[in-house]
Design an enzyme around this catalytic site. Structure first.
Site, PDB file in Angstrom:
ATOM      1  N   ASP A   1      -3.823   7.541   4.752  1.00 45.10           N
ATOM      2  CA  ASP A   1      -3.313   6.179   4.915  1.00 45.10           C
ATOM      3  C   ASP A   1      -3.755   5.714   6.347  1.00 45.10           C
ATOM      4  O   ASP A   1      -4.251   6.517   7.053  1.00 45.10           O
ATOM      5  CB  ASP A   1      -1.957   6.109   4.966  1.00 45.10           C
ATOM      6  CG  ASP A   1      -1.096   4.954   5.108  1.00 45.10           C
ATOM      7  OD1 ASP A   1      -1.980   3.805   4.780  1.00 45.10           O
ATOM      8  OD2 ASP A   1       0.165   4.542   4.842  1.00 45.10           O
ATOM      9  N   GLU A   2      -3.798   4.388   6.637  1.00 45.25           N
ATOM     10  CA  GLU A   2      -4.257   3.869   7.951  1.00 45.25           C
ATOM     11  C   GLU A   2      -5.509   4.103   8.003  1.00 45.25           C
ATOM     12  O   GLU A   2      -5.940   4.569   9.336  1.00 45.25           O
ATOM     13  CB  GLU A   2      -3.248   4.121   8.819  1.00 45.25           C
ATOM     14  CG  GLU A   2      -1.899   3.533   8.618  1.00 45.25           C
ATOM     15  CD  GLU A   2      -1.403   2.294   8.889  1.00 45.25           C
ATOM     16  OE1 GLU A   2      -2.420   1.329   8.874  1.00 45.25           O
ATOM     17  OE2 GLU A   2      -0.359   1.768   8.730  1.00 45.25           O
TER      18      GLU A   2
ATOM     19  N   LYS B   1       0.900  -1.130   0.120  1.00 43.42           N
ATOM     20  CA  LYS B   1       0.010  -0.027  -0.139  1.00 43.42           C
ATOM     21  C   LYS B   1       0.633   1.298  -0.078  1.00 43.42           C
ATOM     22  O   LYS B   1       0.442   2.207  -0.624  1.00 43.42           O
ATOM     23  CB  LYS B   1      -0.971  -0.074   1.191  1.00 43.42           C
ATOM     24  CG  LYS B   1      -0.237   0.460   2.410  1.00 43.42           C
ATOM     25  CD  LYS B   1      -1.381   0.360   3.685  1.00 43.42           C
ATOM     26  CE  LYS B   1      -0.742   0.155   4.946  1.00 43.42           C
ATOM     27  NZ  LYS B   1      -0.248   1.429   5.365  1.00 43.42           N
ATOM     28  N   THR B   2       2.042   1.062   0.642  1.00 44.69           N
ATOM     29  CA  THR B   2       2.806   2.432   0.545  1.00 44.69           C
ATOM     30  C   THR B   2       3.377   2.554  -0.796  1.00 44.69           C
ATOM     31  O   THR B   2       3.421   3.618  -1.160  1.00 44.69           O
ATOM     32  CB  THR B   2       4.330   1.970   1.510  1.00 44.69           C
ATOM     33  OG1 THR B   2       3.814   1.769   2.858  1.00 44.69           O
ATOM     34  CG2 THR B   2       5.262   3.444   1.597  1.00 44.69           C
TER      35      THR B   2
ATOM     36  N   GLN C   1      -6.322  -4.254  11.003  1.00 47.64           N
ATOM     37  CA  GLN C   1      -5.397  -3.733  11.428  1.00 47.64           C
ATOM     38  C   GLN C   1      -5.708  -2.623  12.420  1.00 47.64           C
ATOM     39  O   GLN C   1      -4.831  -1.680  12.587  1.00 47.64           O
ATOM     40  CB  GLN C   1      -4.208  -3.456  10.552  1.00 47.64           C
ATOM     41  CG  GLN C   1      -3.788  -4.531   9.773  1.00 47.64           C
ATOM     42  CD  GLN C   1      -2.368  -4.148   8.951  1.00 47.64           C
ATOM     43  OE1 GLN C   1      -1.474  -3.817   9.376  1.00 47.64           O
ATOM     44  NE2 GLN C   1      -2.693  -4.405   7.739  1.00 47.64           N
TER      45      GLN C   1
END
Length: 743
Positions: free
Chosen positions: A225-226, A39-40, A256
């Site tokens: 992100d996240e 994903k990064t 997560q």
DNA sequence: GTCCGTAGCTCGGCC
DNA sequence: AGCTACGGAC
């Protein structure tokens, strides 16, 4: 630009799902990205793609990452892809972005431009002051609990009035009252806490549509992100900013989500599809990090959660080795096993120290691992724990800097007014505080009227000296003295340095070392404000460096990272999963997600370790294996526990007590080791009555009725057992006297 | 009134 | 084990 997608180098080497995400046309997109699914890479390529293929100006991009370090890395990678024009884009954490925005409009919300940021410690001190001024019983209203309720309210965008309106119980009403006063005192001190940074930015946008529009137009592309770890306030902020452009690109993995305790709400990602009308969804399930065996372990653990979207990680890179389970007699044996495994794999497997990471559920578990590493001379770094910025000398110095910058900072003032000692005690502060209350001003305003307040003797001259010192230090700032030099000036002019130097204990020497380090960090910043903001917002994970050392950290901090060899330790019920989660299904699911995060950090080799007996809170007690271990198919596990003979075990404890200092270990760590080296003794096996009881076992007591064992201490006739009764709470009983039977 | 040593109580994860 | 609350010495 005429590059088409089929030959765009930014899409090279991506799988179809990744490429689709990177080349997404526009509009809201949800990328469900399993652990290790790249994903990064997708995020950085996406940003580069926007700039190159879509001709988006970098200044129109706002990308939110989880840590400052991740932000810096992402910026650098984009820079490599598209060149230095990337400089003008914002890549930062929510908190950093909000500070930047709020600094542009402090007056809009009644703040002055030098507002400071309170950390958790400062916030709790202020709440504690308010609670005692309200006469609240600290037993019934523990500061930490009030603080966390207030924090949760803010992360759900509830102000004091809203919290009061929701309150159904007197306790809740009192907390809402504390909350209201807390906000007043923060404003009076020109300070914001962490939650305010988000809450106030949201408020700014809500109250000033023109300001919101300015940022909506500026940040035409939003990437987050996240996303699974955003809270209600952060989600609302994203919706505010993205409402106009609708170019909201969010990435995350509900499996997560591990920050529920600070308000993270998985519904933000699970219901993102409903937030906009036409959300595109892309799922990344192919894993590029771990072996299939590690993924199978992760999949089988997480499949026990009820509240999740089905997902199955896979790799085409082979099954790899079985995961290794080690069960030690006690925590010391567990740590020794970790140390010898690292040494062995380094010698025979050609690995570097930096290939290894040790994860634990709670910070206090680092100690026994550190002791084993020191004994074996293994260089390591503990990430988090007692943070650099939490050390006393650093907090003292930072409080002075804050007070220089923002004279109304009450908490900073209280912290440093008698540091170094000036003979100003609680009584004198109380007199000034009384005067402040009478005048209706802040403590800081009343301080200069110390004579009117009735302060006498040493305290009187102490306050006078303090006021002179502060004026001199503020003069340096007016003369534009850079922050590094300012700290030096403070250390000399305040007498702080000479107080530490007066006594050359190991502690004081390391404090002086830490202060030198602070000076060099500060010297990297041009202004005091820049330095204060940056240091208030450093994340634990920001401290990770590239040296060849073994990394020790909590599983929370490990999120987003990966290592070739991972040790997941202390897998025991009560620790991992944590005892406070055992009876709360939702919290237990979060613990399981945390375990999933830990497992999926490993690239090649995963060790799962536990001990039968563990020293905690100064006492040793028996443990029970983590329920998560039972959720792994036995066929994926190889038990590498070794039953040692008595002689082997004896030599292990007594034989290699080499204490060395060449590995960059701090003197305080060595000192600590020196005082705790013989902490473990294992008696001749436990009696039958002890062995029948383990934490988690239900029992019945003659007079208190049903309860659950939470801990067992000691052996033989002295054995005591701690039981939580539903009738009277927790009790510690001597086993040989207590009228107990199994339920 | 302040400073310093000792006793009692708590103990999760973090921007 | 580490921090606040208390009592004695100055």
């Amino acid at each position: 630009m005429t590059i088409t997608n089929s030959n765009n180098p930014l899409l090279a080497g991506l799988n179809p799902a990744q490429a689709a995400a990177v080349s997404h046309d526009g509009g809201p997109l949800l990328v469900i990205a399993g652990a290790g699914s790249g994903k990064t890479r997708v995020l950085t390529r996406r940003i580069a793609y926007l700039i190159e293929a879509k001709e988006v100006h970098p200044g129109s991009i706002l990308a939110i990452t989880f840590t400052n370090k991740a932000a810096a890395e992402m910026k650098e990678r984009v820079n490599e892809l598209v060149g230095p024009i990337a400089k003008s884009m914002w890549v930062s954490t929510f908190h950093s972005a909000c500070v930047r925005i709020l600094r542009n409009h402090p007056e809009a919300l009644g703040y002055r431009k030098n507002f400071v940021i309170y950390d958790q410690d400062d916030a709790e001190k202020l709440i504690s002051l308010i609670s005692s001024s309200m006469g609240l019983d600290t037993k019934r209203f523990p500061t930490r609990q009030s603080a966390s309720r207030i924090s949760n309210a803010k992360s759900e965008l509830l102000g004091p009035k809203e919290l009061m309106a929701k309150a159904t119980h007197i306790m809740e009403r009192k907390v809402a009252e504390v909350y209201a006063q807390y906000q007043e005192r923060l404003l009076g001190a020109n300070a914001m806490d962490f939650d305010d940074l988000i809450y106030k930015t949201h408020e700014l946008f809500e109250r000033y549509p023109a300001i919101l529009e300015q940022y909506q137009r500026r940040f035409f592309h939003l990437l987050v992100d996240e996303y699974q770890d955003t809270n209600v306030a952060q989600n609302a902020l994203v919706m505010q900013l993205g409402e106009r452009s609708r170019n909201v690109f969010v990435v995350g993995d509900s499996d997560q989500s591990v920050y529920g305790f600070r308000g993270a709400d998985m519904r933000n990602i699970l219901e993102f599809e409903k937030a906009f009308e036409d959300v595109a969804v892309i799922k990344l399930e192919q894993n590029y990090r771990s072996t299939q065996t590690i993924l199978d372990v992760a999949n089988s653990i997480i499949s026990n959660n009820q509240y999740r979207e089905a997902k199955n990680l896979w790799t085409d890179q082979g099954s790899g080795e079985k995961v290794r389970l080690f069960v030690g007699d006690d925590d010391s044996e567990e740590s020794n096993f970790i140390a010898s495994s690292i040494l062995r794999e380094r010698e025979t497997g050609g690995r570097r120290y930096s290939d290894f990471a040790v994860f634990y559920r709670i910070n206090s578990n680092s100690r026994s691992v550190e002791e084993a590493f020191i004994r074996r001379g293994i260089p390591y770094r503990v990430v988090g724990g007692t943070r650099f910025y939490d050390r006393r000398e650093i907090k003292d110095t930072m409080s002075y800097l804050r007070l220089i910058q923002n004279p109304t900072d009450e908490i900073a003032l209280r912290r440093v007014i008698n540091v170094p000692k000036r003979g100003i005690g609680d009584q004198s502060i109380a007199k000034v505080a009384t005067l402040a209350a009478e005048m209706g001003t802040t403590l800081v305003d009343a301080l200069s009227k110390y004579e009117a307040a009735g302060v006498t003797g040493r305290a009187k001259s102490g306050i006078a000296d303090f006021l002179v010192l502060m004026e001199a230090l503020r003069g340096h700032v007016r003369d534009e003295m850079p922050p590094g030099e300012l700290i030096e000036a403070f250390l000399d002019e305040s007498g702080y340095r000479s107080e530490l130097a007066a006594n050359d204990s190991v502690d004081n020497l390391s404090r002086l070392d830490n202060l030198s380090e602070l000076v060099s960090v500060a010297s990297e910043h041009e202004t005091l404000e820049a330095f204060l903001d940056a240091s208030a917002l450093v994340a634990q994970a920001d401290q990770i460096q590239g040296d060849d050392v073994v990394t020790l950290m909590t599983v929370h901090t490990a999120k987003g990272l990966e290592y070739p060899v991972v040790f997941l330790t202390a897998l025991e019920d009560g620790i991992f999963p944590h005892s406070r989660s055992l009876y709360e299904p939702k919290e237990l699911e979060e613990e399981r997600r945390l375990c999933y995060v830990g497992v999926t950090r490993a690239r090649e080799i995963l060790y799962l370790t536990r001990a039968n007996q563990r020293s905690q809170y100064g006492e040793s007690s028996l443990t029970i294996p983590s329920r998560f271990l039972d959720e792994i198919p036995p066929s994926l596990i190889e038990d590498v526990s070794v039953r040692l003979s008595y002689e082997e075990r004896r030599s292990r404890y007594l034989g290699d007590s080499v204490v060395q200092s060449a590995s960059g270990l701090s003197s305080s760590t060595l000192k600590r080791y020196g005082t705790t080296s013989n902490s473990t003794k294992v008696d001749s096996g436990p009696r039958l009555s002890v062995s029948q009881l383990k934490p988690g076992i239900p029992v019945v007591h003659g007079s208190w009725g049903e309860g659950v064992v939470t801990a067992i201490d000691g052996n033989g006739d002295n054995a005591s057992v701690t039981i939580r009764f539903s009738s009277v709470g927790s009790k510690k009983l001597i086993l040989s006297y207590a009228p107990l039977k199994l339920a």
